[in-house]
Design a protein around this motif. Structure first.
Motif, PDB file in Angstrom:
ATOM      1  N   GLY A 134       0.470  -0.945   0.153  1.00  0.00           N
ATOM      2  CA  GLY A 134       0.255   0.169  -0.182  1.00  0.00           C
ATOM      3  C   GLY A 134       0.679   1.448   0.079  1.00  0.00           C
ATOM      4  O   GLY A 134       1.934   1.087   0.279  1.00  0.00           O
ATOM      5  N   GLY A 135       0.250   1.892  -0.421  1.00  0.00           N
ATOM      6  CA  GLY A 135       1.192   3.749  -0.315  1.00  0.00           C
ATOM      7  C   GLY A 135       1.788   3.841  -1.300  1.00  0.00           C
ATOM      8  O   GLY A 135       2.094   3.231  -2.599  1.00  0.00           O
ATOM      9  N   THR A 136       1.578   5.401  -1.785  1.00  0.00           N
ATOM     10  CA  THR A 136       2.057   5.552  -3.838  1.00  0.00           C
ATOM     11  C   THR A 136       3.965   6.231  -3.469  1.00  0.00           C
ATOM     12  O   THR A 136       4.314   6.144  -4.465  1.00  0.00           O
ATOM     13  CB  THR A 136       0.846   6.283  -4.618  1.00  0.00           C
ATOM     14  OG1 THR A 136       1.203   7.410  -3.939  1.00  0.00           O
ATOM     15  CG2 THR A 136       0.308   5.557  -4.352  1.00  0.00           C
ATOM     16  N   SER A 137       3.940   6.844  -2.391  1.00  0.00           N
ATOM     17  CA  SER A 137       4.849   8.167  -2.010  1.00  0.00           C
ATOM     18  C   SER A 137       5.035   8.030  -0.446  1.00  0.00           C
ATOM     19  O   SER A 137       4.734   8.070  -0.011  1.00  0.00           O
ATOM     20  CB  SER A 137       5.049   9.036  -2.399  1.00  0.00           C
ATOM     21  OG  SER A 137       5.787  10.052  -2.010  1.00  0.00           O
TER      22      SER A 137
ATOM     23  N   PRO B 152      -1.533   7.076   2.201  1.00  0.00           N
ATOM     24  CA  PRO B 152      -2.078   6.745   1.741  1.00  0.00           C
ATOM     25  C   PRO B 152      -3.595   6.358   1.469  1.00  0.00           C
ATOM     26  O   PRO B 152      -3.782   6.838   2.575  1.00  0.00           O
ATOM     27  CB  PRO B 152      -1.706   4.951   1.873  1.00  0.00           C
ATOM     28  CG  PRO B 152      -0.656   5.083   2.675  1.00  0.00           C
ATOM     29  CD  PRO B 152      -0.919   6.308   3.843  1.00  0.00           C
TER      30      PRO B 152
ATOM     31  N   ALA C 141      -4.052   0.276   2.638  1.00  0.00           N
ATOM     32  CA  ALA C 141      -3.048  -0.452   2.309  1.00  0.00           C
ATOM     33  C   ALA C 141      -4.251  -1.884   2.462  1.00  0.00           C
ATOM     34  O   ALA C 141      -4.595  -2.053   2.846  1.00  0.00           O
ATOM     35  CB  ALA C 141      -2.551   0.110   4.154  1.00  0.00           C
TER      36      ALA C 141
ATOM     37  N   VAL D 294       2.902   6.774   7.747  1.00  0.00           N
ATOM     38  CA  VAL D 294       3.765   6.157   7.148  1.00  0.00           C
ATOM     39  C   VAL D 294       3.147   5.968   5.685  1.00  0.00           C
ATOM     40  O   VAL D 294       1.837   6.123   5.410  1.00  0.00           O
ATOM     41  CB  VAL D 294       3.066   4.563   7.524  1.00  0.00           C
ATOM     42  CG1 VAL D 294       4.509   2.716   6.693  1.00  0.00           C
ATOM     43  CG2 VAL D 294       3.631   3.832   8.610  1.00  0.00           C
ATOM     44  N   GLY D 295       4.375   5.740   4.904  1.00  0.00           N
ATOM     45  CA  GLY D 295       4.184   6.504   3.356  1.00  0.00           C
ATOM     46  C   GLY D 295       3.584   5.333   2.037  1.00  0.00           C
ATOM     47  O   GLY D 295       2.853   5.380   1.141  1.00  0.00           O
ATOM     48  N   ARG D 296       4.432   4.429   2.718  1.00  0.00           N
ATOM     49  CA  ARG D 296       4.336   2.971   1.880  1.00  0.00           C
ATOM     50  C   ARG D 296       4.950   2.047   3.280  1.00  0.00           C
ATOM     51  O   ARG D 296       5.782   2.085   3.843  1.00  0.00           O
ATOM     52  CB  ARG D 296       5.127   3.155   0.575  1.00  0.00           C
ATOM     53  CG  ARG D 296       5.276   3.951  -0.322  1.00  0.00           C
ATOM     54  CD  ARG D 296       5.780   4.059  -1.367  1.00  0.00           C
ATOM     55  NE  ARG D 296       6.005   2.553  -1.996  1.00  0.00           N
ATOM     56  CZ  ARG D 296       7.370   2.420  -2.897  1.00  0.00           C
ATOM     57  NH1 ARG D 296       8.310   2.776  -2.390  1.00  0.00           N
ATOM     58  NH2 ARG D 296       6.420   1.345  -4.119  1.00  0.00           N
ATOM     59  N   ILE D 297       3.686   0.513   3.066  1.00  0.00           N
ATOM     60  CA  ILE D 297       4.182  -0.375   3.256  1.00  0.00           C
ATOM     61  C   ILE D 297       4.296  -1.367   2.278  1.00  0.00           C
ATOM     62  O   ILE D 297       4.027  -1.291   0.957  1.00  0.00           O
ATOM     63  CB  ILE D 297       3.468  -1.131   4.293  1.00  0.00           C
ATOM     64  CG1 ILE D 297       2.305  -1.026   3.069  1.00  0.00           C
ATOM     65  CG2 ILE D 297       3.732   0.088   5.560  1.00  0.00           C
ATOM     66  CD1 ILE D 297       0.719  -1.765   4.752  1.00  0.00           C
ATOM     67  N   GLY D 298       5.474  -2.169   2.829  1.00  0.00           N
ATOM     68  CA  GLY D 298       5.503  -3.536   1.654  1.00  0.00           C
ATOM     69  C   GLY D 298       6.440  -4.438   1.954  1.00  0.00           C
ATOM     70  O   GLY D 298       7.198  -5.076   3.582  1.00  0.00           O
TER      71      GLY D 298
ATOM     72  N   GLU E 177       8.314   3.040   4.582  1.00  0.00           N
ATOM     73  CA  GLU E 177       8.716   4.176   4.563  1.00  0.00           C
ATOM     74  C   GLU E 177       8.279   5.721   5.393  1.00  0.00           C
ATOM     75  O   GLU E 177       6.489   5.276   5.160  1.00  0.00           O
ATOM     76  CB  GLU E 177       8.630   4.599   3.166  1.00  0.00           C
ATOM     77  CG  GLU E 177       9.499   4.121   1.902  1.00  0.00           C
ATOM     78  CD  GLU E 177      10.293   4.514   1.006  1.00  0.00           C
ATOM     79  OE1 GLU E 177      10.304   3.324   0.219  1.00  0.00           O
ATOM     80  OE2 GLU E 177       8.402   5.150   0.162  1.00  0.00           O
TER      81      GLU E 177
END
Lengths: 427, 427
Positions: free
Chosen positions: A279-282, A287, A290, B274-278, B293
């Protein structure tokens, strides 16, 4: 697929076997059957036929059968069933291929006639996507190719059993329905076997055996699973100028923190894991979405149900806590999509079908092991129908990997075991 | 880039301005300068020159300048500096392009001579990756193209200021160093301006103005940021057979749950997300890795530092809690990589440089607004060096988007404002 959690069965256990309904005592049946001339002829034929079995294993494996796209391999299999002389050969709505070898009581066209009905199956599908190179190579006794063991081996052995029964002119009291199922793997979610028991042969199956993969194990514990894809959604926005909005990634984190502390029993073994998150783009944006994929398993339906309830509560609590943190500003919603549903089940070690499987395995001089796994047998197990999955002989490595191998050394023993089990369960 | 949080300044505010060191009183300087014939000539010239400015804006914008790859545009800019008659034109180690217009006290080659030294800059880089179509189209007064406002407009205005100073034969007491910086955007992380203040012109800059983007705002609050990529790692394994290992995705969730409850001040505005997770490869595997991130911002260094400390503690707590949950089985490690570091800073509204900017803006009949943002001015602000960022006129939409536009209507007012501010600050 079987899991590497085996119990090597002590020889003495088999002596405890009660008798199998409509059959001889489970503990003795293997040795008893081997006294019969027709059975011995069939076993001899199976051994002699092994080069042919291996050729078919390769031939079938080189026909792609990606998830949800088993039709090409199914057509080839339909032809093989017809060639082997089965009756009522057909493809059901789900895509399963079926064919019957009538018992002395006649074909199983109604609930009364042809009972008991034994289903012996293998699965058509692989875990490999379209476009995978399915060419099989051979070096010495070792075959290499995606799916060569799981479950091209089972498919080839299933055909070999029919041929050997014919060669030995073995007549069985019970009707045997041979089935090649679709959708055993991954997101296939057992859809073939579910349709078989729920629709195609609903109420007409008395015993079930799946022949799946390499080795000599007997899977009698069906590990069930419930899998979810959970998606947290909100408006999202700039990390600085839109600060104060609820954050879907934060809600996910809160839910996972609760999930991570759930208590599960060690026995019946019950497990859970967040397998994937995204999730999230930047880095500098809240976001708008997620997500996570969660796997929960147990051999026990009640334990799995309790875990699932705790998980669903954790997801709702995480979402509510994040919304509360920001006073419902940019209020999040959450979607809980069930993406996997394999019912758990257990065929007790003391049940006749397991006893018979142990008996025939020992009668052939093989060391029986009892396994757990998630296979086509899960569905009948969950319905209380006697069911196991057996390995199809040989030795395999790397199931579900492109580099999967199958060692054909003495693999005829696997063919013989499947054959003898089929005869024993069709008494 | 500026954020949309503006304060429209009441006219009365300017009357409070203290005098600018080495210059006239901030509140009057705009009007006072406009009495001078050389300044009026320069302003006239700037207005007449606007078609040329727009042509240069297009020409420069059609030379790609992706993050970390500003060299082509820098070369074209170097030529333009030379063509405009600047002295000591050069490219520094970081890739910034510099050129000087000596003040009456001589060139700023040492700490003593040529002071005060005013730096006027614009940035070369865009947010757009290599291969982006940078062709600029024009429809009526509107230009469309990636980066056309942010910051091709600033680059074109910077050159226009030099030409107008020359046309008007404006002599300034202070030396003016014109700079085109690299790395203003995103992961560029202000590396150009950091090198300018930390190495190239270390200790030699007294005032700093960045010309960035479209409009007429004055950015005096520098929003700082600290950005991290956090990676949780463990052995991973099958979700069922390896159950009992610590799960990196669970550790991430636990850390985020703690982070999500951190308290931050509303003023000075301080934010986190939290802008991005993976992470993870399959729904049915314990991941060997999960990452996030995280963006943290504030205009206040102490508030940003306190938030960062809380965040780092949350990450460690999440990891420790997950390890403890599984008795250190499959013990996780965590990496906290700083991927963004923009120092916060504030140039007070009452400071001479802001007073002067307000004064010249008003003297040209424009409505002054005070903004906050994260721009090249952050670095000098954090060092206590008087610094602002001004918009470069015109009207823009879609900064950082492929469909960015710039409306040239009366955009000469932006050129004039930059010119008059340059003259005022070089007194």
């Amino acid at each position: 697929m079987r899991f590497p959690r085996r119990i090597v069965v002590a020889a003495g256990l088999c002596a405890l076997a009660p008798s199998l309904a409509h059959a001889q005592a489970g503990g003795d049946i293997g040795a008893a059957l081997m006294q019969r001339a027709d059975v011995r002829a069939a076993l001899e034929s199976a051994r002699a036929d092994e080069p042919h079995v291996i050729e078919e294993q390769i031939r079938l494996c080189e026909i792609p059968a990606p998830p949800f796209k088993e039709a090409d391999r199914a057509r080839a299999y339909l032809d093989a069933f017809r060639g082997a002389g089965l009756r009522n050969v057909r493809v059901d709505k789900a895509g399963n291929v079926l064919g019957e070898r009538p018992g002395r009581a006649g074909p199983s066209t109604s609930l009364g006639a042809g009972r008991p009905n034994l289903v012996i199956s293998a699965h058509l599908d692989t875990v490999f996507p379209e476009g995978t190179d399915v060419h099989v190579t051979r070096e010495g006794t070792v075959l290499k190719g995606p799916g060569i063991g799981d479950d091209c081996r089972g498919l080839a052995v299933l055909l070999a059993v029919i041929r050997a029964l014919n060669k030995g002119s073995v007549q069985t009291p019970a009707t045997i329905t041979f089935v090649a199922t679709v959708g055993e793997e991954g997101l296939g979610d057992l859809r073939g076997v579910k349709a078989l028991f729920g629709e195609t042969l609903r109420g007409q199956i008395d015993r079930f055996v799946s022949i799946d993969g390499s080795g000599y194990g007997i899977t009698h514990r069906g590990v069930g699973s419930r899998r979810y894809r959970v998606t947290f959604k909100g408006p999202g926005g700039h990390s600085y100028s839109a600060f104060g909005l609820a954050n879907p990634a934060h809600a996910l984190g809160r839910a996972v923190a609760v999930l991570g502390d759930l208590q599960v029993p060690a026995e019946p073994k019950t497990t859970f894991a967040v397998g994937r998150i995204g999730g999230g783009t930047s880095v500098n944006a809240i976001p708008f979405e997620a997500w996570m994929e969660v796997d929960m398993r147990s051999v026990d339906a009640a334990a799995l149900h309790a875990l699932e309830a705790g998980f669903l509560k954790a997801v709702d609590e995480g979402t509510a806590a994040e919304n509360a943190r920001w006073n419902q500003n940019g209020r999040l919603t959450v979607e809980k999509q069930l993406v996997g549903d394999r019912p758990p089940g257990l065929t007790p070690v003391s049940s006749p079908i397991v006893e018979v499987a142990l008996s025939v395995t020992k009668a052939l001089g093989l060391a029986p092991t009892l396994d757990e796994g998630s296979t086509d047998a899960n569905t009948p197990m969950s319905l209380g129908i006697p069911a196991i999955t057996i390995d199809a002989g040989g030795q395999g490595t790397g199931a579900h990997a492109l580099e999967e191998t199958f060692d054909t050394q003495e693999s005829w023993k696997g063919t013989q075991r499947a054959l003898l089990l089929t005869i024993a369960l069709a008494q």
